[in-house]
Design an enzyme around this catalytic site. Sequence first.
Site, mmCIF file in Angstrom:
data_model
loop_
_atom_site.group_PDB
_atom_site.id
_atom_site.type_symbol
_atom_site.label_atom_id
_atom_site.label_comp_id
_atom_site.label_asym_id
_atom_site.label_seq_id
_atom_site.Cartn_x
_atom_site.Cartn_y
_atom_site.Cartn_z
ATOM 1 N N ASP A 88 0.848 -1.198 0.000
ATOM 2 C CA ASP A 88 0.000 0.000 0.000
ATOM 3 C C ASP A 88 0.882 1.247 0.000
ATOM 4 O O ASP A 88 2.070 1.185 0.340
ATOM 5 C CB ASP A 88 -0.960 0.018 1.194
ATOM 6 C CG ASP A 88 -0.254 0.146 2.541
ATOM 7 O OD1 ASP A 88 0.835 -0.442 2.709
ATOM 8 O OD2 ASP A 88 -0.786 0.846 3.431
ATOM 9 N N GLU A 152 0.063 -0.851 5.921
ATOM 10 C CA GLU A 152 1.129 -0.246 6.720
ATOM 11 C C GLU A 152 0.924 1.253 6.854
ATOM 12 O O GLU A 152 1.116 1.831 7.921
ATOM 13 C CB GLU A 152 2.501 -0.535 6.091
ATOM 14 C CG GLU A 152 3.689 -0.305 7.031
ATOM 15 C CD GLU A 152 4.163 1.135 7.120
ATOM 16 O OE1 GLU A 152 4.848 1.475 8.087
ATOM 17 O OE2 GLU A 152 3.840 1.941 6.224
ATOM 18 N N SER A 398 8.636 5.205 11.572
ATOM 19 C CA SER A 398 8.044 4.123 12.364
ATOM 20 C C SER A 398 7.590 2.976 11.468
ATOM 21 O O SER A 398 7.034 3.207 10.396
ATOM 22 C CB SER A 398 6.822 4.646 13.127
ATOM 23 O OG SER A 398 7.152 5.797 13.864
HETATM 24 N N1 BES Z 1 8.706 3.277 5.441
HETATM 25 C C1 BES Z 1 8.085 4.181 6.346
HETATM 26 C C2 BES Z 1 8.852 4.360 7.640
HETATM 27 C C3 BES Z 1 10.251 4.891 7.517
HETATM 28 C C4 BES Z 1 10.601 5.817 6.557
HETATM 29 C C5 BES Z 1 11.198 4.474 8.393
HETATM 30 C C6 BES Z 1 11.900 6.278 6.460
HETATM 31 C C7 BES Z 1 12.482 4.939 8.330
HETATM 32 C C8 BES Z 1 12.849 5.848 7.344
HETATM 33 C C9 BES Z 1 6.683 3.691 6.630
HETATM 34 O O1 BES Z 1 5.999 3.339 5.458
HETATM 35 C C10 BES Z 1 5.889 4.814 7.243
HETATM 36 O O2 BES Z 1 5.678 5.792 6.593
HETATM 37 N N2 BES Z 1 5.442 4.637 8.488
HETATM 38 C C11 BES Z 1 4.599 5.599 9.122
HETATM 39 C C12 BES Z 1 3.929 5.022 10.313
HETATM 40 C C13 BES Z 1 2.655 4.293 10.031
HETATM 41 C C14 BES Z 1 2.076 3.748 11.313
HETATM 42 C C15 BES Z 1 1.646 5.141 9.320
HETATM 43 C C16 BES Z 1 5.408 6.771 9.628
HETATM 44 O O3 BES Z 1 6.577 6.604 9.992
HETATM 45 O O4 BES Z 1 4.836 7.845 9.668
HETATM 46 MN MN MN Z 2 7.148 2.161 4.254
HETATM 47 MN MN MN Z 3 5.313 5.265 4.503
#
Ligand code: BES
Ligand code: MN
Ligand code: MN
Length: 456
Positions: A88, A152, A398
């Site tokens: 996604d 995710e 995250s």
């Molecule tokens: N891949 C990202 C997280 C990320 C990006 C980690 C760059 C380290 C470096 C992931 O898809 C993401 O965007 N996670 C969200 C959290 C989620 C619970 C919506 C975020 O970090 O905001």
């Molecule tokens: Mn991601």
């Molecule tokens: Mn992301």
Amino acid sequence: MQEIKKYVEDNKQRFLDELFELLRFPSVSADPKYKDDVLKTADFVAQKLKDAGADKVEICPTAGYPIVYGEKIIDAGLPTVLIYGHYDVQPPDPLELWKTPPFEPTIRDGKIYARGACDDKGQFYMHVKAFELMMKTNTLACNVKFMIEGEEEVGSANLATFVKANTERLKADIVLISDTSMISMENPSIETGLRGLAYMEVEVTGPNRDLHSGVYGGAVANPATILCKMIASLHDENNHITVPGFYDKVLELTLKEREALNAAPFDLDEYKKDLDIDAEWGEKGYTTLERTGIRPTLEVNGIWSGYIGEGAKTVLPSKANAKISMRLVPNQNSTEISDLFTKHFESIAPDYVKVKVTPHHGGEPVVTPTDSIAYKAAEKAIEDSFGKQAIPTRGGGSIPIVALFEDVLGIKSVLLGFGLDSDALHSPNEKYDVFNYYKGIETLPLFHKYFAEFSK
Ligand code: BES
Ligand code: MN
Ligand code: MN
């Protein structure tokens, strides 16, 4: 290594074409209008896993979007690598800022521009192609399991249930994830921690209806003004967060650990130039790398109230709203922080407004070990493929599943990401370098090779 390079070279165009096909699906999990597209993306991923040689491929239904599973068990005596990724993507808005449409992948200057190019389609698809490569060249060194999810970007609400119900199927020695960033291709790095998240929505209500701002203004509290004041009070003059108890469980790093973290190459002037800001901002007493890596934060992600259409309307709005998120570090807990925030935000509301706080998703922070066999295998893979030692860094983003895998399955993760912070994740014109895509496909088989070797 030569064999790997040759296979990638011989299949370069097809690898790119397939990724483009994947990127053309607008698999936005946040917006129900893309539901069919998200489901079609899961079908596509399942088909590609089958084509690459995976067994027991299944599109596992959940209460939300399905999880695509597939595996190749070659020998029960070999270690098993569980590969996690997500198909996604974030919403593409604001659309008008994209130079080329988000779901029509385009190469400019050696970079693939598309929503999901880096986060995470371009990155998880490297694993599918690396797996194909190992199957075709008869070099698969570990058992492999794939788990590619579709929620995710909206907090993986249904993932815990799936993981808990499938502990046997998901059994593995390590989780391997490419969904993070490197410092640069010249300074390859491995993230060794991720922050947690507590995401909240707040609503401040004043009068029971929108009012004429001339007739009532000055005599009735304006919820937009009050909300701004309340939000402004959440940081003090040192940019510390004022929610009582917020820092109670924060693990302070030793001076040595902080020195190591700050030894990573980082140019503050470049950083400011890239973002077009004259000065950086943040919690007093910490460097920029510390502020994004090891310190908790509180951010307003969105704020709205009153009239925001064309022209002017004189109105005293009835309501004001904001979405507020907090990034968490060890040993904070998302439920505890979410409760502390709610209590505090309610307590600072003046009598002339009512406040409603609604928690959204959360996720726990993690630190991944750097003394494990798996980390050493990742280090060696990077060294072979980049000719350089990988630098350990702490990521600011995250990925809630990482803590979940640890808690429920007892499996640690390795964050072997090939993105760059400049890839514009979640922003318009997200991109992924073609070079990084191929580099990843070349590096991942080495991880499997060394992980098997070091596990002996
Ligand atoms: N891949 C990202 C997280 C990320 C990006 C980690 C760059 C380290 C470096 C992931 O898809 C993401 O965007 N996670 C969200 C959290 C989620 C619970 C919506 C975020 O970090 O905001
Ligand atoms: Mn991601
Ligand atoms: Mn992301």
